[in-house]
Motif scaffolding. Structure first.
Motif, PDB file in Angstrom:
ATOM      1  N   PRO A 123      25.684 -75.551   9.931  1.00 59.41           N
ATOM      2  CA  PRO A 123      27.063 -75.094   9.709  1.00 59.41           C
ATOM      3  C   PRO A 123      27.184 -73.582   9.826  1.00 59.41           C
ATOM      4  CG  PRO A 123      26.013 -75.591   7.620  1.00 59.41           C
ATOM      5  CD  PRO A 123      25.009 -75.927   8.684  1.00 59.41           C
ATOM      6  N   MET A 124      28.368 -73.158  10.204  1.00 59.68           N
ATOM      7  CA  MET A 124      28.684 -71.736  10.296  1.00 59.68           C
ATOM      8  C   MET A 124      30.113 -71.516   9.845  1.00 59.68           C
ATOM      9  SD  MET A 124      28.613 -71.547  14.490  1.00 59.68           S
ATOM     10  CE  MET A 124      27.009 -72.329  14.573  1.00 59.68           C
ATOM     11  N   THR A 125      30.398 -70.326   9.346  1.00 61.45           N
ATOM     12  CA  THR A 125      31.719 -70.042   8.799  1.00 61.45           C
ATOM     13  C   THR A 125      32.152 -68.645   9.209  1.00 61.45           C
ATOM     14  OG1 THR A 125      33.017 -69.919   6.745  1.00 61.45           O
ATOM     15  CG2 THR A 125      30.729 -69.245   6.612  1.00 61.45           C
ATOM     16  N   SER A 126      33.446 -68.480   9.513  1.00 61.73           N
ATOM     17  CA  SER A 126      33.934 -67.215  10.050  1.00 61.73           C
ATOM     18  C   SER A 126      35.377 -66.982   9.621  1.00 61.73           C
ATOM     19  CB  SER A 126      33.807 -67.210  11.574  1.00 61.73           C
ATOM     20  OG  SER A 126      34.050 -65.926  12.110  1.00 61.73           O
ATOM     21  N   MET A 127      35.963 -65.915  10.146  1.00 68.42           N
ATOM     22  CA  MET A 127      37.331 -65.531   9.813  1.00 68.42           C
ATOM     23  C   MET A 127      38.159 -65.362  11.083  1.00 68.42           C
ATOM     24  SD  MET A 127      39.525 -62.638   9.876  1.00 68.42           S
ATOM     25  CE  MET A 127      38.478 -61.188   9.867  1.00 68.42           C
ATOM     26  N   PHE A 128      39.329 -66.003  11.098  1.00 70.11           N
ATOM     27  CA  PHE A 128      40.335 -65.756  12.135  1.00 70.11           C
ATOM     28  C   PHE A 128      41.671 -65.573  11.437  1.00 70.11           C
ATOM     29  CE2 PHE A 128      43.655 -66.640  15.120  1.00 70.11           C
ATOM     30  CZ  PHE A 128      43.210 -66.060  16.299  1.00 70.11           C
ATOM     31  N   PHE A 129      42.213 -64.354  11.513  1.00 65.00           N
ATOM     32  CA  PHE A 129      43.501 -64.051  10.878  1.00 65.00           C
ATOM     33  C   PHE A 129      44.630 -64.157  11.900  1.00 65.00           C
ATOM     34  CE2 PHE A 129      46.054 -60.637   8.403  1.00 65.00           C
ATOM     35  CZ  PHE A 129      46.816 -61.631   7.805  1.00 65.00           C
ATOM     36  N   PHE A 130      44.533 -63.393  12.994  1.00 69.00           N
ATOM     37  CA  PHE A 130      45.518 -63.531  14.060  1.00 69.00           C
ATOM     38  C   PHE A 130      44.953 -62.947  15.347  1.00 69.00           C
ATOM     39  CE2 PHE A 130      46.586 -59.505  11.951  1.00 69.00           C
ATOM     40  CZ  PHE A 130      46.674 -58.624  13.019  1.00 69.00           C
ATOM     41  N   GLY A 131      45.591 -63.320  16.452  1.00 64.68           N
ATOM     42  CA  GLY A 131      45.217 -62.846  17.777  1.00 64.68           C
ATOM     43  C   GLY A 131      46.389 -63.030  18.720  1.00 64.68           C
ATOM     44  N   PRO A 132      46.209 -62.792  20.011  1.00 59.77           N
ATOM     45  CA  PRO A 132      47.321 -62.886  20.962  1.00 59.77           C
ATOM     46  C   PRO A 132      47.887 -64.299  21.094  1.00 59.77           C
ATOM     47  CG  PRO A 132      45.240 -62.567  22.104  1.00 59.77           C
ATOM     48  CD  PRO A 132      44.972 -62.341  20.660  1.00 59.77           C
TER      49      PRO A 132
ATOM     50  N   SER B   3      35.583 -64.115  14.803  1.00 61.54           N
ATOM     51  CA  SER B   3      35.306 -65.012  15.932  1.00 61.54           C
ATOM     52  C   SER B   3      36.632 -65.379  16.563  1.00 61.54           C
ATOM     53  CB  SER B   3      34.589 -66.287  15.467  1.00 61.54           C
ATOM     54  OG  SER B   3      33.408 -65.991  14.751  1.00 61.54           O
ATOM     55  N   ASP B   4      36.642 -65.550  17.899  1.00 61.00           N
ATOM     56  CA  ASP B   4      37.907 -65.911  18.544  1.00 61.00           C
ATOM     57  C   ASP B   4      37.912 -67.302  19.157  1.00 61.00           C
ATOM     58  OD1 ASP B   4      36.245 -65.324  20.688  1.00 61.00           O
ATOM     59  OD2 ASP B   4      37.355 -63.550  21.315  1.00 61.00           O
ATOM     60  N   GLY B   5      36.771 -67.994  19.136  1.00 60.32           N
ATOM     61  CA  GLY B   5      36.790 -69.334  19.699  1.00 60.32           C
ATOM     62  C   GLY B   5      35.525 -70.117  19.401  1.00 60.32           C
ATOM     63  N   LEU B   6      35.637 -71.431  19.580  1.00 59.90           N
ATOM     64  CA  LEU B   6      34.510 -72.358  19.472  1.00 59.90           C
ATOM     65  C   LEU B   6      34.103 -72.778  20.871  1.00 59.90           C
ATOM     66  CD1 LEU B   6      32.648 -74.399  17.907  1.00 59.90           C
ATOM     67  CD2 LEU B   6      34.576 -76.005  18.028  1.00 59.90           C
TER      68      LEU B   6
ATOM     69  N   ARG C 123      37.456 -73.655  22.901  1.00 61.92           N
ATOM     70  CA  ARG C 123      38.588 -73.920  22.009  1.00 61.92           C
ATOM     71  C   ARG C 123      38.948 -72.636  21.260  1.00 61.92           C
ATOM     72  NH1 ARG C 123      41.674 -74.441  17.821  1.00 61.92           N
ATOM     73  NH2 ARG C 123      42.218 -76.511  17.045  1.00 61.92           N
ATOM     74  N   PRO C 124      40.005 -71.922  21.677  1.00 62.57           N
ATOM     75  CA  PRO C 124      40.426 -70.732  20.919  1.00 62.57           C
ATOM     76  C   PRO C 124      40.774 -71.097  19.476  1.00 62.57           C
ATOM     77  CG  PRO C 124      41.535 -70.843  23.057  1.00 62.57           C
ATOM     78  CD  PRO C 124      40.857 -72.164  22.850  1.00 62.57           C
ATOM     79  N   LEU C 125      40.424 -70.233  18.559  1.00 57.25           N
ATOM     80  CA  LEU C 125      40.742 -70.458  17.151  1.00 57.25           C
ATOM     81  C   LEU C 125      42.173 -70.036  16.858  1.00 57.25           C
ATOM     82  CD1 LEU C 125      37.472 -69.002  15.562  1.00 57.25           C
ATOM     83  CD2 LEU C 125      37.980 -71.397  16.117  1.00 57.25           C
ATOM     84  N   HIS C 126      42.714 -70.578  15.763  1.00 53.42           N
ATOM     85  CA  HIS C 126      44.009 -70.089  15.294  1.00 53.42           C
ATOM     86  C   HIS C 126      44.100 -70.264  13.784  1.00 53.42           C
ATOM     87  CE1 HIS C 126      46.591 -73.968  15.056  1.00 53.42           C
ATOM     88  NE2 HIS C 126      45.340 -74.333  15.139  1.00 53.42           N
TER      89      HIS C 126
ATOM     90  N   ILE D 255      40.527 -76.075  25.807  1.00 54.78           N
ATOM     91  CA  ILE D 255      41.214 -77.092  24.995  1.00 54.78           C
ATOM     92  C   ILE D 255      41.891 -76.391  23.829  1.00 54.78           C
ATOM     93  CG2 ILE D 255      39.857 -79.118  25.621  1.00 54.78           C
ATOM     94  CD1 ILE D 255      38.001 -78.547  23.357  1.00 54.78           C
ATOM     95  N   TYR D 256      43.063 -76.895  23.442  1.00 55.29           N
ATOM     96  CA  TYR D 256      43.842 -76.187  22.432  1.00 55.29           C
ATOM     97  C   TYR D 256      44.784 -77.151  21.757  1.00 55.29           C
ATOM     98  CZ  TYR D 256      46.268 -72.105  20.437  1.00 55.29           C
ATOM     99  OH  TYR D 256      46.789 -71.156  19.581  1.00 55.29           O
ATOM    100  N   ARG D 257      45.000 -76.906  20.468  1.00 56.72           N
ATOM    101  CA  ARG D 257      45.997 -77.671  19.732  1.00 56.72           C
ATOM    102  C   ARG D 257      47.155 -76.738  19.403  1.00 56.72           C
ATOM    103  NH1 ARG D 257      43.831 -80.490  14.578  1.00 56.72           N
ATOM    104  NH2 ARG D 257      43.132 -82.002  16.124  1.00 56.72           N
TER     105      ARG D 257
END
Length: 504
Positions: A259-268, A284-287, A299-302, A499-501
């Protein structure tokens, strides 16, 4: 437990400069035989008994420390393990207190013997906090490893084990960002997450010319015990070879491996209700996933409005990781945080892991101090109680995915409103393969569930030397839309799969 609090604390703990000779000796400790299988046997024995709550008892003057008082307790570098032996690695220790009240025992292993590292108050400076009385063995909160990776004459901090089963590392020229964990249990589940703890570590003394160091760890929790052997090789990319054996007390139906854990607050791609001078804020900006079918996924994070869990079913995955692809300061404009210097983390299974899924958990957050992203491998079949379950994998901490690919990669995902029911997606791609294709034969392929895709456009991007794929998504539904996109030349893929949701 706040996922990010202990990360910020350990980053902020200052180091004291010192050129004094090493003074550290594990006094009043008795050596006992130690071999490769010792910790596995300890984990096996622990799992055969009821779980014992970790020792969190501390003297009154160390109870209820706030952030500032705990931060003022500093390990003295001239007391580092092996400081006076001119070895390629040194070990410094964290005091217990604040979020780290649980006792961790640490041992030095040399010549087949394990010797306990004895806590002594004079290993630390305490600021305004009165130190404990001499002779009281409190154990430690964790430790960090130092070795020269940026300059030959300076011992950089390259990894830290602190808090529950969390650990993190950096490569040359980087600063701390996301973390790994020994094991995750019930992450993202309604019944609540269980946080296994590393109870003890055994650190093997390195040879004078060693380029790696070995750390053994014993983990315990209500549901399972486990043993770990980490072989750590710092450098341009810092690599951990991980050997893990899990001994469940109960059937583990939702256990996260690597397992790994990160932070994504906002991006474009995700700036709704954001009022901030910075264009992006994330570790991190994506998986990224290389699945067992040979597909390469991005998969970009959001930062979702509600908790979201995505499952990417697979068999014998080749690798996955939380990546920080955007390395340009202009993308962040944050002088203090240095997000462009945060490492990516890639997990590479060694051997066949069978059926399961890469799970991505995205948790809503209104602040950047929370680690709101988690990723791990979830086996399809539960890990049965009273059994032994072994896994081997490799963790790569560094600037990029260690596996080279000929396919073009998505470097940026931008999303904006076209009108009330239509969103514009702008995807940038980079890669050498794009320089070799016939521009007249490039086409974008975009699909969506329960939504209309229109105005698909592909064009060169002279600013990046790559290409841009854009399209419009129209939907009047209030449910999430699963999107999939790639670049093709005739019928051949020339890019990974995006891929994106999208959530209304």
């Amino acid at each position: 437990m706040n996922r990010r609090d202990f990360l910020q604390v350990s980053v902020a703990l200052p180091l004291l400069a010192s050129s004094a000779p090493g003074l550290f000796t594990p006094a009043n400790a008795q050596a006992v035989p130690f071999e490769r299988s010792s910790v596995r046997q300890m984990a096996r024995d622990a799992a055969s008994k009821p779980f014992k709550t970790p020792d969190d008892k501390l003297p009154d003057n160390l109870k209820d420390l706030n952030y500032d008082r705990y931060r003022a307790i500093r390990f003295l570098p001239d007391r580092a393990l092996w400081r006076d032996e001119k070895l390629p690695f040194q070990v410094q220790f964290f005091h217990r207190g604040f979020l780290y009240s649980n006792r961790v025992d640490i041992y030095e292993v040399a010549n087949g013997q394990a010797t306990k590292v004895v806590y002594q108050p004079d290993q630390f400076s305490f600021g305004d906090t009165p130190p404990p009385k001499p002779g009281v063995d409190l154990g430690f909160g964790g430790f960090r490893l130092h070795t020269p990776i940026n300059k030959p004459d300076y011992y950089d901090e390259v990894c830290v084990f602190l808090g529950a089963s969390y650990f993190r590392a950096v490569a040359k020229g980087e600063q701390y960002g996301l973390s790994a964990r020994g094991l995750s249990i019930n992450t993202g589940q309604a019944k609540g997450e269980e946080f296994p703890q590393f109870k003890a570590f055994w650190i093997e003394k390195p040879a004078a010319n060693a380029s790696s160091i070995v750390v053994h760890a014993l983990l315990d929790s209500q549901s399972a015990a486990a043993a770990y052997r980490f072989t750590i090789r710092p450098g341009e990319t810092t690599v951990f070879d991980v050997e893990m054996a899990i001994y469940p007390r109960v059937n583990l139906e939702h256990v996260g491996l690597a397992p790994m854990t990160s932070m994504f607050f906002f991006g474009p791609n995700d700036r709704i209700n954001v009022d901030d001078f910075r264009p992006s804020v994330h570790d991190s900006d994506g998986l990224a996933i290389f699945n067992g079918r040979g597909e390469e996924l991005w998969r970009p994070l959001h930062n979702p409005r509600d908790l979201q869990i995505s499952a990417f079913s697979d068999q014998n995955p080749r690798g996955y990781g939380l990546m920080q692809r955007q390395k340009d300061f202009a993308a962040y404009q944050d002088i203090e945080s240095g997000f462009e210097r945060r490492p990516s983390l890639w997990a590479e299974p060694i051997g066949d892991w069978g059926d399961g899924s890469v799970q991505l958990v995205e948790i809503p957050t209104k602040e950047e101090v929370h680690d709101n992203i988690a990723a791990f491998w979830l086996p399809k079949a539960p890990l049965q109680a009273k059994g032994e379950h072994t896994y081997t994998y490799r963790l790569h901490w560094g600037p990029d995915n260690p596996k080279s690919t000929s396919l073009a990669r998505f470097s940026r995902t931008g999303v904006g409103m076209r009108n009330e029911n239509t969103r514009l997606f702008v995807l940038d791609l980079v890669g050498e393969k794009l320089k070799l294709v016939d521009p007249k034969k490039i086409r974008g392929v975009v699909t969506a569930e329960n939504a209309k895709i229109q105005n698909i456009v592909t064009q060169p991007n002279p600013a990046t030397g790559g290409w841009r794929l854009s399209f419009e998504l129209s939907s009047t539904e209030k449910t999430p839309v699963e999107l999939r996109a790639s670049l093709m030349q005739d019928n051949d893929p020339i890019s990974e799969v995006w891929i994106y949701r999208w959530t209304p």
